[in-house]
Write a protein that holds these residues in place. Structure first.
Motif, PDB file in Angstrom:
ATOM      1  N   PHE A 124     -11.634   5.139   1.961  1.00 36.19           N
ATOM      2  CA  PHE A 124     -11.510   3.736   1.578  1.00 36.19           C
ATOM      3  C   PHE A 124     -12.581   2.962   2.339  1.00 36.19           C
ATOM      4  N   ASN A 152      -8.389  -1.336   1.385  1.00 43.46           N
ATOM      5  CA  ASN A 152      -7.384  -0.400   0.890  1.00 43.46           C
ATOM      6  C   ASN A 152      -7.339  -0.347  -0.639  1.00 43.46           C
ATOM      7  N   ASP A 153      -8.049  -1.244  -1.310  1.00 44.80           N
ATOM      8  CA  ASP A 153      -8.052  -1.256  -2.775  1.00 44.80           C
ATOM      9  C   ASP A 153      -9.243  -0.518  -3.366  1.00 44.80           C
ATOM     10  N   SER A 171     -12.694   6.833   7.156  1.00 44.63           N
ATOM     11  CA  SER A 171     -13.509   6.347   6.030  1.00 44.63           C
ATOM     12  C   SER A 171     -14.993   6.430   6.361  1.00 44.63           C
ATOM     13  N   ALA A 229      -6.820   7.821   4.504  1.00 42.13           N
ATOM     14  CA  ALA A 229      -8.256   8.073   4.391  1.00 42.13           C
ATOM     15  C   ALA A 229      -8.673   9.331   5.145  1.00 42.13           C
ATOM     16  N   TYR A 248      -0.399   4.927  -1.230  1.00 46.01           N
ATOM     17  CA  TYR A 248      -1.842   5.110  -1.084  1.00 46.01           C
ATOM     18  C   TYR A 248      -2.122   6.323  -0.191  1.00 46.01           C
ATOM     19  N   TYR A 276       0.811  -1.214   0.000  1.00 46.55           N
ATOM     20  CA  TYR A 276       0.000   0.000   0.000  1.00 46.55           C
ATOM     21  C   TYR A 276       0.849   1.271   0.000  1.00 46.55           C
ATOM     22  N   LYS A 328     -11.223   2.959  -3.480  1.00 43.67           N
ATOM     23  CA  LYS A 328     -11.084   4.374  -3.145  1.00 43.67           C
ATOM     24  C   LYS A 328     -12.258   5.166  -3.721  1.00 43.67           C
TER      25      LYS A 328
END
Length: 739
Positions: free
Chosen positions: A670, A674-675, A721, A636, A633, A630, A677
């Motif tokens: 997120f 974590n994938d 998030s 959040a 990235y 990650y 967004k």
């Protein structure tokens, strides 16, 4: 006293009548009043910049009170006027703090949260007269404050040990200084109306006495009742604080004692996004923000907090160069009732705005104690002037958690509705009896050594803090045998700072500081999908936060500007799921890095115009994650751009017109992993207010009106998030009488 229905009506009538004075009063009536205020004695801060909102001097931890030009960090010191003009019964404290561009609003009446340079914090991490841990997440008695000072960045060396609270609190050193009795007696009464039916009144009395006025007492009391907003909520609070001080040629002593009671019924504004629904394709995007006047509270929703505080500060001169000091505090705090949505939120499950939730019921008493003793002295080595501070401190904290009926923390009655239409009116909750179990305790002790060396136009700050901590977490006995998890940790946190002033108007500075986190406790609560953390009750590994900053400050003729470049790093604590979202863990993975630029400007533009505000750019990314999965990235809930601009226009000495715009850029979140967004849209809000000083007979009166979110914009506020729904347009009126 608390107003009943008849008293509310009478008070509203009186307030409206008072508010109309000077606005729509006929000419004949004006003859009974005077606008010559030259003889009126106004309590003012000699260190305040033009406009009266920001001070040039403030508290910097164990370094004491310093001029902002001598501080190697970004610092902003808010005055009592700032707190009164932008705060209020319908606003979280972050509505005041957002006047610093590195602060972003994330709070509500239920949660006094905000962020500094991307890192979330709340009132639990405030200092009160230099003593940490005495306040709570939504219990900050700003009405009793003389100032609130924010020193950006984590800094253990100047802040000392800290009683444990919610989260890690490494955003900044935030101190609230309570009001002392001024040299001129003050007797001030303020009445406030806001929202639908929110009434408030405050009393402020200060006197000095003794042979040389060496004794002083300042009493502040505040009472709130009714709905201060335009969505469903009801607020009831009573608070009382007395500040007693004594000063003579050899010593200074300040003792603060206070009591707070705070209750909010309803007021739900917090939402989450259901990870399982996103995985199943039911929730494919972020729904648009609904009408902010909608009701999302269920019958029985209630939050009640009660607390008692005592803080003592003493300074004793040994001679002309050396002095010893003591700072100590004690607080018993009890979140007596916390009946709300699980994790304080409702969970959106569908693209059409359907949400679901579970009730959450508990209470959380806590006790905290703090003591610090130190010595401060000035001396020279050759041509170098030293200001040395050596301090040792210790803090204790103990917390309990209320168990519902002895069987668990959650009432599993469902709660549902739609964000565009509001809560299902048939939903209700049965409030159980509470029992308590000891959930956590912590002990901290530390030693700080700071030396400020001055040579010509340069100042060098060298400091170090040694810290030890023991954190213990206890399991819910209703779930089986009591399990205790204890973690001992220690760290050394250095601090460096350099200030060079080529002339009296410019200061160039650089600094490094660190903060030690003793380890966050993993929640034992289920989420709205009935999931526990697989590692519930554990304590996360202790970690450090580190900050580097360089900048320039400019002060001249009542104008102050700061330009700062900063980099902060901290451990990355995140929630991770298995592939089918049936299990989750709270874990550390790599670091969060916050890099940014902050510009703030405050003070005079010309004789009638003053400015306050600034702009911040912040790039928050993850680094050093396991196998680099990650790295790069975004973190959040953190926008890249935020800004605030306040203009104050004073056409004459009696009138003040205030306008403010707050900007928050688009924000990544997120919601499931974590994938995945999503982006929360940017928004701008506008506030507009007016103040008028006059006399009613011989009594000086200040009339004030403030409209928050004047355009009535509906928007989402990203929080990690999760999401907060904005507050609607709200008007606040007040009348302040100097008797």
């Amino acid at each position: 006293y608390l107003m009943n229905g008849n008293k509310k009506f009478l008070a509203m009538a009186v307030l409206c009548a008072v508010a109309s004075v000077g606005f729509v009063l006929p000419a004949a009536a004006e003859e009974t009043m005077t606008h010559d205020l030259d003889e009126v004695i106004v309590e003012a801060d000699k260190d305040a910049l033009p406009g009266g909102y920001v001070k040039t001097k403030g508290n910097v931890g164990i370094l004491g009170t310093k001029d902002v030009m001598d501080v190697p960090y970004t610092q902003m010191n808010f005055t009592k006027q700032n707190i009164e003009d932008f705060g209020g019964p319908n606003q979280a404290l972050d509505n005041v703090l957002v006047n610093m561009p590195s602060v972003r609003q994330t709070g509500t009446m239920l949660h006094g949260d905000f962020s500094v340079r991307g890192k979330s914090t709340n009132g639990s991490f405030f200092y009160l007269n230099g003593v940490p841990g005495m306040l709570g997440q939504f219990m900050v008695p700003a009405f009793a404050a003389e100032s609130i000072e924010i020193t950006a960045g984590p800094n253990k060396a100047i802040s000392g040990s800290f009683p444990a609270g919610e989260g890690t609190g490494v955003a900044a050193v935030v101190n609230m200084t309570t009001a002392k009795a001024p040299d001129v007696p003050v007797t001030r009464y303020r009445q406030i109306f806001s929202g639908k039916s929110g009434f408030g009144e405050a009393l402020d009395v200060g006197r000095r006495f003794g042979k040389n006025n060496e004794w002083g007492i300042r009493v502040n009391a505040e009472f709130m009742n009714g709905n201060p907003t335009h969505y469903k909520s009801d607020k009831n609070s009573q608070s009382f604080f007395a500040n007693i001080d004594h000063q003579d040629d050899k010593s200074k002593t300040n003792f603060l004692i206070g009591y707070q009671y705070y209750e909010v019924e309803d007021g739900m504004r917090w939402f989450g996004l259901d990870a399982a629904s996103i995985k199943a394709g039911k929730l494919t995007h972020l729904p648009s923000a609904p009408n902010s006047k909608n009701n999302y509270s269920f019958p029985g929703m209630d939050k009640v907090h009660e607390g008692t505080i005592m803080v003592l500060n003493h300074e004793q001169k040994l001679n002309d160069s050396w002095k010893v000091f003591f700072n100590g505090g004690w607080t018993h705090s009890n979140l007596k009732k916390n009946i709300t949505g699980l994790s304080s939120k409702l969970t959106i499950t569908n693209d059409d705005g359907t949400y679901a939730g579970r009730y959450f019921t508990r209470r959380t008493p806590s006790h905290k104690y703090y003591g610090q003793i130190g010595v401060n002295g000035e001396f020279k080595t050759g041509t170098v002037k030293h200001n040395l501070v050596l301090a040792a401190d210790k803090s204790w904290s103990k917390s309990w958690t209320g168990v519902v009926g002895g069987t668990g923390l959650t009432n599993f009655t469902g709660l549902g509705g739609n964000i565009f239409t509001g809560v299902d009116p048939n939903e209700s909750v049965t409030i159980p009896d509470f029992e308590n179990y000891h959930s956590s305790s912590a002990r901290f002790w530390g030693v700080s050594l700071m030396d400020t060396m001055e040579l010509g136009k340069s100042q060098l700050l060298l400091g170090i803090h040694k810290h030890n901590a023991t954190s213990t977490s206890y399991s819910d006995p209703s779930k089986g045998a009591v399990k205790a998890t204890s973690v001992k940790s220690d760290a050394t946190c250095p601090a460096f700072g350099f200030v060079y002033q080529p002339d009296k108007n410019i200061a160039l500075y650089a600094s490094h500081s660190e903060f030690f986190d003793s380890g966050e406790r993993v929640s034992e609560n289920k989420d709205n999908n009935n999931l526990y953390y697989e590692n519930k009750g554990d304590i996360m590994s202790p970690s450090k936060a580190k900050s580097n900053e360089i900048g320039v400050k400019y002060e001249n003729k009542g104008f102050l500007a700061t330009l700062a470049f900063f980099q902060n790093k901290e451990a990355n604590n995140i929630t991770v799921y298995n592939n089918d979202f049936t299990k989750k863990w709270y874990t550390q993975d790599g670091e969060n890095e916050y890099k940014g630029i902050e510009l703030s400007v405050n003070g005079r533009l010309n004789d009638k115009w003053n400015i306050m505000g600034g702009l911040m750019y912040l790039d928050a990314t993850r680094t050093r994650t396991e196998k680099g999965t990650y790295d790069g990235y975004s973190v959040a809930g953190i926008p890249k751009w935020t800004g605030v601009a306040t203009l104050q226009y004073n056409p004459d000495k009696d009138w003040s017109i205030i306008g403010r715009a707050v900007y928050v850029g688009s924000t990544p979140i997120f919601p499931a992993s974590n994938d995945i967004k999503w982006t929360v849209p940017s928004y701008v809000t506008y506030d507009l207010g007016v103040k008028y000083k006059t006399k009613f007979n011989s009594t000086p009166v200040t009339l004030s009106a403030m409209c928050y979110n004047i355009t009535g914009k509906d928007y989402w506020i990203a929080y990690g998030s999760g999401l907060h729904l904005s507050s609607p347009r709200t008007l606040m009126l007040s009348a302040t009488f100097d008797i």
